[in-house]
Design a protein around this motif. Structure first.
Motif, short mmCIF file in Angstrom:
data_model
loop_
_atom_site.label_atom_id
_atom_site.label_comp_id
_atom_site.label_asym_id
_atom_site.label_seq_id
_atom_site.Cartn_x
_atom_site.Cartn_y
_atom_site.Cartn_z
N VAL A 21 22.35 -90.30 49.20
CA VAL A 21 21.32 -89.59 49.96
C VAL A 21 20.27 -90.54 50.53
N LEU A 22 20.24 -91.79 50.09
CA LEU A 22 19.23 -92.72 50.59
C LEU A 22 19.74 -93.61 51.72
N CYS A 23 21.03 -94.03 51.65
CA CYS A 23 21.51 -94.96 52.67
C CYS A 23 22.79 -94.51 53.37
N GLY A 24 23.46 -93.48 52.86
CA GLY A 24 24.67 -92.97 53.50
C GLY A 24 25.96 -93.66 53.11
N GLN A 25 25.89 -94.64 52.22
CA GLN A 25 27.10 -95.32 51.73
C GLN A 25 27.81 -94.40 50.71
N PRO A 26 29.06 -94.71 50.36
CA PRO A 26 29.73 -93.91 49.34
C PRO A 26 28.94 -93.93 48.02
N ALA A 27 28.76 -92.77 47.43
CA ALA A 27 28.00 -92.63 46.19
C ALA A 27 28.89 -92.92 44.98
N ASN A 28 28.34 -93.63 43.99
CA ASN A 28 29.05 -93.90 42.75
C ASN A 28 28.26 -93.43 41.53
N VAL A 29 27.01 -92.99 41.74
CA VAL A 29 26.13 -92.63 40.62
C VAL A 29 25.58 -91.23 40.83
N ALA A 30 25.68 -90.41 39.79
CA ALA A 30 25.01 -89.10 39.79
C ALA A 30 23.70 -89.31 39.05
N ASP A 31 22.62 -89.47 39.81
CA ASP A 31 21.31 -89.83 39.27
C ASP A 31 20.49 -88.58 38.97
N HIS A 32 19.92 -88.51 37.77
CA HIS A 32 19.00 -87.41 37.45
C HIS A 32 17.71 -87.64 38.23
N TYR A 33 17.29 -86.63 39.00
CA TYR A 33 16.12 -86.78 39.88
C TYR A 33 15.48 -85.43 40.14
N PRO A 34 14.19 -85.29 40.19
CA PRO A 34 13.16 -86.32 40.09
C PRO A 34 12.80 -86.67 38.66
N LEU A 35 13.24 -85.87 37.68
CA LEU A 35 12.99 -86.19 36.28
C LEU A 35 14.24 -86.80 35.65
N SER A 36 14.05 -87.69 34.71
CA SER A 36 15.18 -88.28 34.01
C SER A 36 15.78 -87.24 33.06
N ARG A 37 16.97 -87.51 32.60
CA ARG A 37 17.62 -86.61 31.64
C ARG A 37 16.76 -86.48 30.39
N ARG A 38 16.20 -87.58 29.94
CA ARG A 38 15.34 -87.58 28.76
C ARG A 38 14.14 -86.66 28.97
N GLU A 39 13.53 -86.72 30.14
CA GLU A 39 12.37 -85.87 30.44
C GLU A 39 12.77 -84.39 30.52
N LEU A 40 13.93 -84.13 31.09
CA LEU A 40 14.41 -82.74 31.16
C LEU A 40 14.64 -82.16 29.77
N ILE A 41 15.23 -82.94 28.89
CA ILE A 41 15.47 -82.49 27.52
C ILE A 41 14.14 -82.26 26.81
N ALA A 42 13.18 -83.17 27.00
CA ALA A 42 11.87 -83.02 26.37
C ALA A 42 11.16 -81.76 26.84
N ARG A 43 11.42 -81.35 28.07
CA ARG A 43 10.82 -80.12 28.61
C ARG A 43 11.58 -78.86 28.20
N GLY A 44 12.67 -79.04 27.46
CA GLY A 44 13.42 -77.89 26.97
C GLY A 44 14.43 -77.34 27.97
N GLU A 45 14.81 -78.13 28.96
CA GLU A 45 15.79 -77.69 29.96
C GLU A 45 17.12 -77.38 29.27
N ALA A 46 17.63 -76.19 29.48
CA ALA A 46 18.87 -75.76 28.84
C ALA A 46 20.08 -76.58 29.29
N ASN A 47 20.14 -76.96 30.57
CA ASN A 47 21.25 -77.74 31.09
C ASN A 47 20.72 -78.89 31.94
N PRO A 48 20.36 -80.01 31.30
CA PRO A 48 19.79 -81.13 32.06
C PRO A 48 20.79 -81.79 33.02
N ASP A 49 22.07 -81.50 32.85
CA ASP A 49 23.09 -82.09 33.72
C ASP A 49 23.52 -81.17 34.86
#
Length: 90
Positions: A21-49
């Protein structure tokens, strides 16, 4: 952290979202954004993925974004020096 479940989620997400989404090249990473997975879990997100918490990135963009935004580590030290207008010790 990298369970079989995550690998399936990542593969399916990148199949559906093949371009960085930033440069248009083939993507290889599914990045947690805007919060990290750790932050999502700390906030009690049921499905951080869930797809709503991800964005597709190429490796170069992921590395750049991680260095720029991830708290702690070398990036934080470098940012502190820049903000204090200090020169690196080397």
């Amino acid at each position: 952290m990298y369970t079989t479940r995550w690998q399936r989620i990542r593969r399916a997400y990148l199949y559906a979202n093949p371009w960085c989404v930033l440069c248009g090249q083939p993507a290889n990473v599914a990045d947690h954004y805007p919060l990290s997975r750790r932050e999502l879990i700390a906030r009690g997100e049921a499905n951080p993925d869930a797809a709503k918490h991800l964005r597709p990135l190429c490796i170069a963009c992921h590395n750049r974004e991680t260095a720029r935004n991830q708290p702690g580590g070398f990036a934080a030290e470098a940012r502190s020096r820049r903000e204090a207008n200090e020169r690196p010790p080397f």
